[in-house]
Design a protein around this motif. Structure first.
Motif, PDB file in Angstrom:
ATOM      1  N   TYR A   1     -10.654   8.224  -0.425  1.00  0.00           N
ATOM      2  CA  TYR A   1      -9.324   7.641  -1.388  1.00  0.00           C
ATOM      3  C   TYR A   1      -9.764   6.640  -2.222  1.00  0.00           C
ATOM      4  O   TYR A   1     -10.412   5.712  -1.794  1.00  0.00           O
ATOM      5  CB  TYR A   1      -8.141   7.395  -0.473  1.00  0.00           C
TER       6      TYR A   1
ATOM      7  N   VAL B   1      -7.852   4.312  -3.221  1.00  0.00           N
ATOM      8  CA  VAL B   1      -7.088   3.087  -2.677  1.00  0.00           C
ATOM      9  C   VAL B   1      -8.124   2.207  -1.895  1.00  0.00           C
ATOM     10  O   VAL B   1      -8.346   1.085  -1.717  1.00  0.00           O
ATOM     11  CB  VAL B   1      -5.816   3.465  -2.096  1.00  0.00           C
ATOM     12  N   ASN B   2      -8.855   3.255  -1.094  1.00  0.00           N
ATOM     13  CA  ASN B   2      -9.684   2.618  -0.107  1.00  0.00           C
ATOM     14  C   ASN B   2     -10.959   2.164  -0.746  1.00  0.00           C
ATOM     15  O   ASN B   2     -11.527   1.033  -0.341  1.00  0.00           O
ATOM     16  CB  ASN B   2     -10.148   3.546   1.058  1.00  0.00           C
TER      17      ASN B   2
ATOM     18  N   PHE C   1      -9.774  -1.469  -1.842  1.00  0.00           N
ATOM     19  CA  PHE C   1      -9.368  -2.294  -0.980  1.00  0.00           C
ATOM     20  C   PHE C   1     -10.627  -2.751  -0.014  1.00  0.00           C
ATOM     21  O   PHE C   1     -10.859  -3.838   0.172  1.00  0.00           O
ATOM     22  CB  PHE C   1      -8.242  -1.696  -0.118  1.00  0.00           C
TER      23      PHE C   1
END
Length: 1175
Positions: free
Chosen positions: A136, A138-139, A142
């Motif tokens: 992902y 997002v990961n 992050f």
């Protein structure tokens, strides 16, 4: 099987030796198992050391005095953040770049999955191998930001000046600096480059990429303590803790490698469970959602009580919320909502109202008692302390009484001494139940003391405490919130804790630190933790000793390495005890590696041991239905036993094993509260393997020694199987199916029985068809319309000389057929018949409104005179039929043509027993039908008709039945249908059936005959014929065992019993399962055992029988499940013949693995959480 079976096969050993170094280093694959270019290893080393290089730049600038510590951390973190983004986007670019990667050709198929072909140092395939990337986006962002924070704060954490300030040693500083950065590099590599497979694996699949966060999470914990110490300098305890954690920091890679530290998801659930149970007085919950909701509400209760200004208000608030939160409110609201929708019966509605009224009364009484005693305690310090002492003595007496009443309910006292009050022998069942009734009365007294008396006595003790008179502190709010909750949530444990605190207060000095510095709420909290950990320690120690001794004493468990392992365990016993203590403190399972006496500390996890929701998965098979039928009744029996105390102290995480015949029931307690308990029931497989059988035999031995003792046995004998993880508790009367199997040799192959079988089959067919027609719902509605006109209806009789494809006249309303002329032999094979009549012939035929003509394909000709069609057709020459599949009939031979005469019932009520229209067609040659019609039992037919009860509205039912029985037309209908079914089941040849044929037909596989298609095209009639065949077989077996049948009444009673109380069929039928769920009293099936070459009969009988129940060592179960999780999820050792799944008579290893949640275990049944009311 030999105990020296390999722990891991050769392929898995090689796989493990490649995976474990990767786990230790956090992800670098330095052992590939095949030849790879050197730059593959160089690139991994560079990526591994990158955080150290970036942190080293900041450290060097700080040591040189160029930058301050905070700027050093910011610089290192910024550089790491930039590097992490570069690494992640490089991986993303390589994945999006379309490059075909060819695998290296090899003859080793098992190794192909790990081999790659690399073309360059920075090629796309090299990047994808080194940096798999994130699923992902997002990961991706992050994890990169997190990597920057870890590097920056890690640089601050490992500054040499900071370490020297803590320890004052240059050598220690260098050691901690070097290994500390190794720990940071391992954590960073796992986060942003390539995540290693963790030995501490909780979920079977890492869907949301939580595993990469595991190592940075623990690094942040260590850093947070150091940051707290930086801002709060003058706290000696914090400084000591920081010093200890700096040393432990360098051991994090070891703890990660051995799987002691839990992954984030397991850590979160375990922490909530521990805080809820020991800090807030709650219980483990049956679902993760309930756990989260209950944790938030309970924590909110403790926080709210701190801010209540009034002491009386705070005490009432804690008492009321403690009572309400200990109830099963969700189940109560669900039952009330369901019953309001379903319009419940009056008794159930009254029960719900009484239940709610009981709880309201208990709440009011608890609040009233608390307020009065708290108010009384504010007047006199002396009278208050004296009153509290008095209640302390009362609680001691209550504890002793409750312990005695609980122990005498079970077969063994403290699991060692046999209870003299328990019945010696559980057989016969009726006598045992009478004796057990006396114990149940004692159980009622215990339940009253536990539910009604003890909570109010404990509330009185707590309300009189002086700590509640002062201003609230955090310790008072937490301690008393827990104490007032535990009174209801877990009354027996709360009673024990209060008695211990009271006894220590009485026998110790008031100046003791325990009495002076801690209020009673915190003392109870600490005692609760000590009590739980002490019980865990004893269970773990017993498990370890049992495993160690069994590996030597049990010959089948003795391996070549057993002697060495035993010596090592004895020599290093202090370290083994340290492992057990450490496991106990963490409340984590003691993991026996490969179930050998090699002990590790498993990672802490929730009490259920598995991540999935309870009861959502099971390996469903044909035997699952037996558990579906059993569980509701077993739950009711468990309710009585648990309320009486027969199963001992109920606590979440307890495991019980039930045994009945070939069934094994695994029971786990998920949640406990005031007057309720939540359990999960699993059913293990019935098709026993050799390992399953060996352990099941030992279970039977354990139960037999406890429940089936001889008269000469000593009154207080010892438990012969004390070392076993299973301790017998009690037996439960449950209404379930007993399974009896018998060999039918001499019955099913007897010539005389087979001869009688043929005659009985005709009788049973007659009985079933007559009763079926008498109960058809449409028959009374379809009473012939001509009855109202004062005349009997006309019917086409399927007489013995009729055409096989003729139809009755009653079908005319639904059929507007065309007529067909001459057919040749070739017409039979045409796709469609040729119409050779003109429209005027159809008009002529319309003069017969009541006449039925066959549809195309039945090949019926209109009667012709000379070359012209006649306008009037004689009744006996209406039409003729040609049988398909038979030789063509010469048109000149009119004498062989079958005619269908128009007939009528002689009794107007015969229509109530008339067969369905579609069953009246013929398919058997007339000569054969005439020959076999003599087999029809006319006297039996008339007897059955006369015994019917379908004419209740008639004044003279017997006369009507007599007329119907003498109706020749109706009888001919039955002769035709019964004999056609008979031919369909046995074939056209009137031979004595063989046992193989009987088994085949019984299973629904009929031999070929000209009547087979006719029968199979009528599913309803086919099922009736098959049922008649099965009834006849059961009748043959009963006659062979009980003797011959004397008269028709006895035969009727047999058939009526089969119809009402039996299901006779095949185990593979869906109706077999339906019959079990409907709880038919008896079920019968026929089978064949190819190994013995015999035919077998199986009878299931529904009756009240005894299920033997014993308590398992919970820590032995958790330890074996922890090893199973490690062995399958990390070592991927899924070999069906592996050592850790072999039978172990003391640990019940095979059964324990079966009971694990799928996909690691394979129970065939697993219930949803079942809520049991304990009153």
């Amino acid at each position: 099987m030999s105990p020296d079976v390999p722990l891991l096969n050769d392929y898995k050993q090689d796989f493990f030796l490649k995976r474990f170094p990767q786990t230790v280093l956090g992800g670098p694959r330095l052992k590939l198992g095949y030849c790879a270019p050197p730059y593959i290893y160089v690139n991994q080393i560079i990526l591994f050391l990158m955080p150290w290089v970036l942190g080293g730049i900041g450290t060097l600038l700080y040591q040189l005095g160029i930058l301050k510590d905070y700027y050093t951390a910011a610089l290192s973190g910024g550089l790491m953040l930039f590097t992490a983004f570069v690494i992640q986007f490089t991986s993303l670019y390589a994945r999006n770049k379309s490059v075909t990667v060819q695998r290296i050709l090899t003859t080793d198929i098992l190794a192909e999955e790990d081999e790659y072909e690399f073309t360059s140092c920075a090629g796309a395939e090299t990047v994808k191998f080194l940096i798999p990337g994130k699923k992902y986006i997002v990961n991706t962002v992050f994890h990169s930001v997190l990597a920057g924070l870890v590097c920056g704060l890690g640089t601050l954490y490992l500054l040499p000046d900071r370490i020297t300030l803590l320890y004052g040693s240059t050598g220690g500083t260098a050691l901690l600096f070097f290994f500390g950065w190794m720990t940071l590099c391992i954590g960073e590599y796992s986060l942003i480059v390539n995540t290693a497979t963790e030995t501490a694996t909780f979920q079977t699949q890492d869907t949301y990429e939580i595993t990469p966060l595991m190592r940075p999470l623990y690094i942040f914990f260590f850093i947070s303590v150091d940051l707290a110490h930086r801002f709060m300098v003058n706290i000696p305890a914090l400084e000591q803790m920081n010093q200890i954690l700096h040393i432990l920091f360098i051991f994090l890679p070891f703890l990660w490698a051995v799987g002691t530290l839990p992954p984030p998801d397991a850590l979160f659930l375990w922490a909530m469970e521990q805080v809820l149970e020991f800090g807030l007085g709650g219980s483990s919950m049956s679902t993760h959602l309930r756990l989260l909701v209950m944790f938030i509400i309970s924590a909110g209760t403790a926080i709210t009580s701190y801010f209540i200004p009034s002491t009386v208000g705070a005490v009432l608030f804690m008492t009321g919320l403690g009572f309400l939160l200990s109830l099963n409110l969700s189940d109560m609201s669900h039952r009330i909502g369901a019953k309001s929708k379903a319009l419940p019966s009056c008794s159930k509605k009254q029960f719900t109202q009484k239940e709610c009224l009981f709880y309201i009364i208990m709440l009011v009484l608890a609040l009233l008692e608390t307020s009065l005693l708290h108010h009384f305690a504010g007047f006199s310090q002396i009278s208050k302390s004296n009153s509290q002492v008095i209640f302390g003595y009362i609680l001691v007496i209550l504890l002793i009484i409750l312990w005695i009443l609980r122990e005498i309910q079970s077969v063994y006292i403290i699991g060692i001494f046999r209870n003299p009050f328990y019945p010696r022998d559980v057989h016969p069942v009726t006598i045992f139940l009478e004796k057990q009734t006396r114990l149940m009365k004692i159980g009622i007294a215990r339940r009253i003391l536990l539910t009604l008396v003890s909570p109010f006595a404990m509330i009185a003790f707590l309300s009189l405490d002086s700590s509640l008179q002062e201003l609230h502190s955090v310790s008072v709010s937490i301690g008393f919130t827990r104490a007032f909750r535990m009174v209801w949530q877990n009354t027996e444990n709360a009673l024990l804790e209060i008695v211990i605190v009271s006894a220590v207060h009485l026998i110790s000095s008031t100046d003791l630190w325990w009495n002076r510095s801690l209020d009673i709420g915190i003392r109870l909290l600490l005692v609760g933790i000590i009590r739980d950990r002490l019980i865990q320690f004893i269970s773990k120690l017993q498990f370890a000793v049992t495993l160690l001794l069994a590996s030597w004493t049990e010959k089948k468990q003795r391996r070549k390495t057993t002697t060495t392992l035993c010596i090592l365990n004895i020599v290093f016993s202090p370290f083994v005890l340290i492992f057990i203590v450490f496991s106990t403190l963490l409340s984590s399972p003691l993991l026996p590696l490969f179930t050998l006496p090699v002990f590790l500390v498993g990672f802490p996890r929730p009490i259920q041991s598995w991540p999935g929701a309870v009861g959502t998965t099971a390996c469903v098979c044909a035997d699952t239905v037996y558990y579906y039928q059993m569980v509701p009744r077993l739950t009711a029996a468990l309710q009585t036993a648990m309320a009486a105390g027969s199963l001992g102290l109920l606590s979440p995480g307890s495991h019980y094993l039930g045994r009945f015949q070939d069934r094994l029931i695994w029971i786990m307690i998920l949640e406990c509260g005031y007057t309720y308990c939540c359990i999960n029931i699993k059913g293990l497989e019935l098709q026993e393997t050799s390992c399953h059988t060996a352990e099941a035999r030992r279970v039977d031995e354990v139960f037999e020694s406890a429940f089936e003792q001889e008269e000469y046995t000593k009154v207080c004998s010892l438990n012969e199987h004390f070392g076993n993880v299973l301790t017998p508790c009690t037996v439960l009367p449950v209404k379930l199916y007993s399974d009896a199997r018998s060999v039918l040799s001499g019955i099913i192959d007897s010539h005389e029985n087979l001869m009688e079988f043929k005659g009985d089959l005709v009788k049973v067919l007659v009985w079933i068809l007559i009763h079926y027609c008498s109960k058809r719902p449409s028959m009374e509605e379809n009473v012939h319309k001509t009855e109202n006109k004062g005349q009997a209806p006309l019917l086409i009789l399927p007489a013995l000389n009729t055409s096989p494809y003729s139809k009755s006249l009653e079908d005319s309303d639904s059929l507007n057929s065309e007529t067909f002329d001459d057919w040749s032999d070739d017409d039979i094979f045409d796709d469609e018949p040729t119409i050779k009549k003109e429209k005027e012939e159809k008009d002529q035929l319309k003069d017969f409104p009541g006449t039925n003509f066959p549809i195309p394909g039945s090949i019926v000709e209109s009667q012709r005179v000379g070359d012209h069609s006649t306008g009037t057709v004689p009744e006996n020459n209406l039409y003729k039929a040609v049988i398909l599949g038979y030789p063509a009939i010469d048109k000149g031979k009119q004498e062989d043509i079958a005619y269908i005469p128009l007939m009528q019932f002689s009794c107007s009520h015969s229509h109530l027993l008339s067969l369905p229209k579609e069953w009246r067609s013929a398919c058997i040659p007339n000569s054969k039908m005439k020959e076999m019609s003599s087999l029809f039992p006319e006297d039996w037919y008339q007897f059955v008709v006369r015994q019917l009860e379908c004419f209740h509205s008639e004044e003279k039912a017997s006369n009507v039945l007599e007329e119907v029985a003498k109706d020749k037309v109706l009888k001919d209908f039955y002769v035709h249908t019964v004999m056609t079914c008979y031919f369909s089941l046995f074939g056209i040849d009137n031979m004595i059936p063989s046992p193989g044929l009987i088994l085949s037909v019984y299973s629904g596989v009929l031999p070929w005959s000209v009547a087979l298609d006719w029968l199979t095209e009528k599913p309803e009639l086919f099922q009736l014929a098959l049922k008649a065949f099965r009834y006849t077989l059961k009748l043959m077996i009963d006659k062979a065992s009980l003797g011959p049948i004397e008269d028709f009444k006895e035969l009727t009673s047999f058939l009526e019993e089969y119809e009402s109380d039996w299901y006779i069929g095949s185990v593979s039928d869906e109706k077999w399962k339906e019959a079990i769920l409907q709880e038919k009293p008896y079920l019968f099936s026929l089978g064949y055992d190819p190994s013995m070459g015999v035919y077998t009969g199986r009878v299931l009988t529904l009756q009240e029988l005894l299920i033997q129940v014993g308590k398992l060592n919970a820590e032995a179960v958790r330890g074996q499940w922890a090893n199973l999780s490690w062995e399958l999820l990390y070592a991927t050792n899924d070999d069906e013949e592996r050592y850790s799944i072999q039978a172990h008579p003391l640990l019940l290893r095979n059964l324990t693995i079966q009971a694990a949640d799928p996909p690691l275990g394979y129970p065939i049944y697993s219930s949803k959480p079942l809520h049991i009311r304990l009153y």
